[in-house]
Design a protein around this motif. Structure first.
Motif, PDB file in Angstrom:
ATOM      1  N   VAL A 125       0.843  -1.197   0.000  1.00  0.00           N
ATOM      2  CA  VAL A 125       0.000   0.000   0.000  1.00  0.00           C
ATOM      3  C   VAL A 125       0.879   1.248   0.000  1.00  0.00           C
ATOM      4  O   VAL A 125       0.674   2.179  -0.786  1.00  0.00           O
ATOM      5  N   PHE A 126       1.874   1.227   0.869  1.00  0.00           N
ATOM      6  CA  PHE A 126       2.790   2.365   0.959  1.00  0.00           C
ATOM      7  C   PHE A 126       3.484   2.600  -0.375  1.00  0.00           C
ATOM      8  O   PHE A 126       3.522   3.720  -0.909  1.00  0.00           O
ATOM      9  N   ALA A 127       3.960   1.515  -0.985  1.00  0.00           N
ATOM     10  CA  ALA A 127       4.665   1.617  -2.260  1.00  0.00           C
ATOM     11  C   ALA A 127       3.749   2.181  -3.332  1.00  0.00           C
ATOM     12  O   ALA A 127       4.155   3.030  -4.136  1.00  0.00           O
ATOM     13  N   GLY A 128       2.495   1.753  -3.319  1.00  0.00           N
ATOM     14  CA  GLY A 128       1.520   2.253  -4.279  1.00  0.00           C
ATOM     15  C   GLY A 128       1.391   3.758  -4.198  1.00  0.00           C
ATOM     16  O   GLY A 128       1.419   4.465  -5.198  1.00  0.00           O
ATOM     17  N   TRP A 129       1.296   4.250  -2.981  1.00  0.00           N
ATOM     18  CA  TRP A 129       1.162   5.694  -2.789  1.00  0.00           C
ATOM     19  C   TRP A 129       2.412   6.428  -3.297  1.00  0.00           C
ATOM     20  O   TRP A 129       2.307   7.440  -3.993  1.00  0.00           O
ATOM     21  N   VAL A 130       3.553   5.900  -2.938  1.00  0.00           N
ATOM     22  CA  VAL A 130       4.796   6.556  -3.347  1.00  0.00           C
ATOM     23  C   VAL A 130       4.901   6.581  -4.870  1.00  0.00           C
ATOM     24  O   VAL A 130       5.184   7.624  -5.470  1.00  0.00           O
ATOM     25  N   GLY A 134       2.513   6.345  -7.136  1.00  0.00           N
ATOM     26  CA  GLY A 134       1.511   7.256  -7.702  1.00  0.00           C
ATOM     27  C   GLY A 134       1.975   8.695  -7.615  1.00  0.00           C
ATOM     28  O   GLY A 134       1.930   9.455  -8.600  1.00  0.00           O
ATOM     29  N   THR A 135       2.451   9.092  -6.428  1.00  0.00           N
ATOM     30  CA  THR A 135       2.897  10.475  -6.237  1.00  0.00           C
ATOM     31  C   THR A 135       4.072  10.779  -7.157  1.00  0.00           C
ATOM     32  O   THR A 135       4.109  11.841  -7.791  1.00  0.00           O
ATOM     33  N   ALA A 136       4.996   9.837  -7.249  1.00  0.00           N
ATOM     34  CA  ALA A 136       6.173  10.044  -8.088  1.00  0.00           C
ATOM     35  C   ALA A 136       5.761  10.226  -9.544  1.00  0.00           C
ATOM     36  O   ALA A 136       6.249  11.122 -10.233  1.00  0.00           O
ATOM     37  N   PHE A 137       4.828   9.380 -10.019  1.00  0.00           N
ATOM     38  CA  PHE A 137       4.337   9.487 -11.396  1.00  0.00           C
ATOM     39  C   PHE A 137       3.804  10.886 -11.678  1.00  0.00           C
ATOM     40  O   PHE A 137       4.085  11.462 -12.724  1.00  0.00           O
ATOM     41  N   ILE A 138       3.026  11.391 -10.716  1.00  0.00           N
ATOM     42  CA  ILE A 138       2.404  12.692 -10.929  1.00  0.00           C
ATOM     43  C   ILE A 138       3.470  13.785 -11.120  1.00  0.00           C
ATOM     44  O   ILE A 138       3.302  14.708 -11.906  1.00  0.00           O
ATOM     45  N   PHE A 139       4.564  13.646 -10.392  1.00  0.00           N
ATOM     46  CA  PHE A 139       5.550  14.731 -10.410  1.00  0.00           C
ATOM     47  C   PHE A 139       6.617  14.567 -11.490  1.00  0.00           C
ATOM     48  O   PHE A 139       7.500  15.405 -11.597  1.00  0.00           O
ATOM     49  N   THR A 140       6.521  13.506 -12.333  1.00  0.00           N
ATOM     50  CA  THR A 140       7.573  13.318 -13.351  1.00  0.00           C
ATOM     51  C   THR A 140       7.759  14.496 -14.304  1.00  0.00           C
ATOM     52  O   THR A 140       8.903  14.841 -14.607  1.00  0.00           O
ATOM     53  N   PRO A 141       6.684  15.175 -14.791  1.00  0.00           N
ATOM     54  CA  PRO A 141       6.922  16.304 -15.706  1.00  0.00           C
ATOM     55  C   PRO A 141       7.818  17.367 -15.076  1.00  0.00           C
ATOM     56  O   PRO A 141       8.675  17.959 -15.746  1.00  0.00           O
ATOM     57  N   ILE A 142       7.627  17.600 -13.773  1.00  0.00           N
ATOM     58  CA  ILE A 142       8.448  18.592 -13.082  1.00  0.00           C
ATOM     59  C   ILE A 142       9.911  18.185 -13.153  1.00  0.00           C
ATOM     60  O   ILE A 142      10.793  19.015 -13.448  1.00  0.00           O
ATOM     61  N   LEU A 143      10.158  16.901 -12.953  1.00  0.00           N
ATOM     62  CA  LEU A 143      11.540  16.419 -13.007  1.00  0.00           C
ATOM     63  C   LEU A 143      12.119  16.618 -14.413  1.00  0.00           C
ATOM     64  O   LEU A 143      13.253  17.055 -14.575  1.00  0.00           O
ATOM     65  N   ILE A 144      11.312  16.288 -15.432  1.00  0.00           N
ATOM     66  CA  ILE A 144      11.770  16.426 -16.823  1.00  0.00           C
ATOM     67  C   ILE A 144      12.106  17.887 -17.110  1.00  0.00           C
ATOM     68  O   ILE A 144      13.162  18.218 -17.684  1.00  0.00           O
ATOM     69  N   LEU A 145      11.181  18.772 -16.672  1.00  0.00           N
ATOM     70  CA  LEU A 145      11.416  20.200 -16.923  1.00  0.00           C
ATOM     71  C   LEU A 145      12.664  20.680 -16.188  1.00  0.00           C
ATOM     72  O   LEU A 145      13.468  21.463 -16.722  1.00  0.00           O
ATOM     73  N   LEU A 196      -3.707   5.885 -10.354  1.00  0.00           N
ATOM     74  CA  LEU A 196      -3.120   5.011  -9.331  1.00  0.00           C
ATOM     75  C   LEU A 196      -3.495   5.497  -7.933  1.00  0.00           C
ATOM     76  O   LEU A 196      -3.886   4.711  -7.064  1.00  0.00           O
ATOM     77  N   LEU A 197      -3.429   6.818  -7.735  1.00  0.00           N
ATOM     78  CA  LEU A 197      -3.761   7.354  -6.408  1.00  0.00           C
ATOM     79  C   LEU A 197      -5.224   7.116  -6.077  1.00  0.00           C
ATOM     80  O   LEU A 197      -5.560   6.757  -4.949  1.00  0.00           O
ATOM     81  N   GLY A 214      -7.032   4.732  -7.204  1.00  0.00           N
ATOM     82  CA  GLY A 214      -7.103   3.308  -6.880  1.00  0.00           C
ATOM     83  C   GLY A 214      -6.570   3.035  -5.478  1.00  0.00           C
ATOM     84  O   GLY A 214      -7.190   2.313  -4.692  1.00  0.00           O
ATOM     85  N   MET A 215      -5.441   3.650  -5.163  1.00  0.00           N
ATOM     86  CA  MET A 215      -4.821   3.420  -3.854  1.00  0.00           C
ATOM     87  C   MET A 215      -5.718   3.875  -2.718  1.00  0.00           C
ATOM     88  O   MET A 215      -5.755   3.277  -1.655  1.00  0.00           O
ATOM     89  N   TYR A 216      -6.457   4.967  -2.989  1.00  0.00           N
ATOM     90  CA  TYR A 216      -7.369   5.453  -1.950  1.00  0.00           C
ATOM     91  C   TYR A 216      -8.354   4.350  -1.560  1.00  0.00           C
ATOM     92  O   TYR A 216      -8.558   4.046  -0.386  1.00  0.00           O
ATOM     93  N   HIS A 217      -8.923   3.727  -2.584  1.00  0.00           N
ATOM     94  CA  HIS A 217      -9.897   2.656  -2.310  1.00  0.00           C
ATOM     95  C   HIS A 217      -9.227   1.445  -1.668  1.00  0.00           C
ATOM     96  O   HIS A 217      -9.756   0.840  -0.739  1.00  0.00           O
ATOM     97  N   VAL A 218      -8.064   1.099  -2.203  1.00  0.00           N
ATOM     98  CA  VAL A 218      -7.351  -0.053  -1.640  1.00  0.00           C
ATOM     99  C   VAL A 218      -7.040   0.192  -0.165  1.00  0.00           C
ATOM    100  O   VAL A 218      -7.241  -0.677   0.689  1.00  0.00           O
ATOM    101  N   THR A 219      -6.582   1.413   0.145  1.00  0.00           N
ATOM    102  CA  THR A 219      -6.239   1.728   1.528  1.00  0.00           C
ATOM    103  C   THR A 219      -7.453   1.614   2.437  1.00  0.00           C
ATOM    104  O   THR A 219      -7.384   1.053   3.533  1.00  0.00           O
ATOM    105  N   ARG A 220      -8.570   2.136   1.936  1.00  0.00           N
ATOM    106  CA  ARG A 220      -9.780   2.046   2.756  1.00  0.00           C
ATOM    107  C   ARG A 220     -10.148   0.592   3.012  1.00  0.00           C
ATOM    108  O   ARG A 220     -10.455   0.189   4.128  1.00  0.00           O
ATOM    109  N   PHE A 221     -10.085  -0.171   1.949  1.00  0.00           N
ATOM    110  CA  PHE A 221     -10.434  -1.578   2.029  1.00  0.00           C
ATOM    111  C   PHE A 221      -9.528  -2.310   3.027  1.00  0.00           C
ATOM    112  O   PHE A 221      -9.995  -3.032   3.915  1.00  0.00           O
ATOM    113  N   VAL A 222      -8.217  -2.056   2.880  1.00  0.00           N
ATOM    114  CA  VAL A 222      -7.260  -2.690   3.787  1.00  0.00           C
ATOM    115  C   VAL A 222      -7.495  -2.226   5.224  1.00  0.00           C
ATOM    116  O   VAL A 222      -7.482  -3.019   6.168  1.00  0.00           O
TER     117      VAL A 222
END
Lengths: 107, 231
Positions: B156-161, B163-174, B202-203, B205-213
């Motif tokens: 679950v933790f990895a999923g969150w990380v 997802g967050t990393a994916f979102i911020f990739t354009p910033i890294l590219i720029l 992914l986030l 999805g992770m929200y639901h997974v986290t709730r479920f877990v």
């Protein structure tokens, strides 16, 4: 002793009330608690038990306002049981009253 | 206590009853609340005058024939001492109940002593039982449950990380483009934008997974607690 005592009396009260006419649960609870203090929730276990024993039948009836209500109706067995309980109660209360009266005289 | 709390507590202490029976009982009380509300009473008032749900469920279970047999059986299997203990206390009647399956009349006529019996049971040997169950559970949890538990939580933790990393990739590219303008490629930027989109999904999805877990863990803990308390 006190709780037990009340339980027995509660049974008699419910039977007496249903002998007059059919009632729904809330009504029974109200009628009894107007006369003496009970924990109202214990009426429902009692109703279930006596229904299982075949002393009551139940039927649902729509009410003008709100949801339909479950009415309890005394069966023939229930009526016989009431007669028996009532008689026991009469003897019991007569005995207790007699003792109280004697006690008061002696003082 | 409001209506929902009352009904929930009542329902959970009636778990040993068949589902339809439990539903029927809850309906009765719902009706009671509904009529009371029509008379202008608050849910809290109605619940207070009904008394404690646990007391009510005790009375309801006391009226249940198979229930009593079950109680007697468990008492005998867990602790043979227990039965002799109770028989000595309630001598004449108790032996009947323990030895022979009780007839309808025997059980329902004196519901009172059934209560006293369960209470007596719950004091001495149940404590012993609780301790045993707690020890066994602790061992079981440590050996069997702990590993998968850590795995699930890490996933679950990895999923969150991720997802967050994916979102911020354009910033890294720029950022990369700013620092080393020569290496910039449009293809990479588009790829990173796609990743951002994926990250959002992914986030969610992770929200639901986290709730479920989370619910699963809470239930498991509750189950442990119930087991220890012997409910």
């Amino acid at each position: 002793m006190n709780v037990q005592f009340k339980k027995g009396v509660l049974e008699l009260c419910v039977l007496v009330l249903l002998n007059k006419k059919d009632h729904y649960g809330y009504e029974l609870v109200q009628k009894i608690s107007e006369n003496f203090q009970i924990s109202e929730g214990s009426v429902y276990p009692l109703l279930r038990r006596l229904t299982k024993e075949g002393y009551f039948t139940t039927y649902l009836k729509e009410s003008i306002e709100g949801p339909s209500r479950k009415y309890y109706q005394l069966t023939e067995e229930g009526r016989a049981y009431l007669t028996k309980l009532h008689q026991e109660w009469e003897e019991f209360s007569k005995g207790v009253n007699q003792l109280i009266k004697e006690g008061a005289h002696n003082e | 206590m409001n209506k929902i709390q009352f009904l929930t507590e009542l329902s959970s202490s009636l778990k040993s009853l068949p589902l339809d029976e439990r539903a029927e009982i809850l309906e009765d009380f719902e009706e009671h609340f509904a009529v009371g509300a029509q008379e202008g009473k608050t849910e809290e008032e109605i619940a207070a005058s009904l008394g404690h749900p646990q007391q009510i469920s005790k009375e309801l279970l006391g009226a249940q024939q198979p229930q009593i047999e079950e109680v007697t059986v468990t008492a005998t299997t867990y602790e043979p001492k227990e039965v002799t203990g109770t028989t000595t206390i309630y001598e004449p009647k108790e032996t009947q109940v323990v030895s022979a399956p009780p007839s309808e009349k025997q059980v329902t006529d004196p519901p009172a002593y059934h209560h006293t019996k369960t209470e007596a049971t719950s004091t001495s040997s149940n404590l012993f039982r609780s301790v045993l169950v707690a020890l066994a559970l602790g061992f079981f949890n440590l050996v069997i449950v702990l590993g998968p538990f850590i795995t699930v939580v890490s996933l679950v933790f990895a999923g969150w990380v991720t997802g967050t990393a994916f979102i911020f990739t354009p910033i890294l590219i720029l950022l990369n483009a700013l620092l080393y303008p020569t290496t910039f490629e449009l293809f990479e930027l588009f790829l990173s934008l796609t990743l951002t989109g994926l990250g959002f999904f992914l986030l969610i999805g992770m929200y639901h997974v986290t709730r479920f877990v989370g619910i699963g863990i809470a239930r498991y803990v509750q189950f442990n607690v119930n087991l220890i308390r012997g409910v």
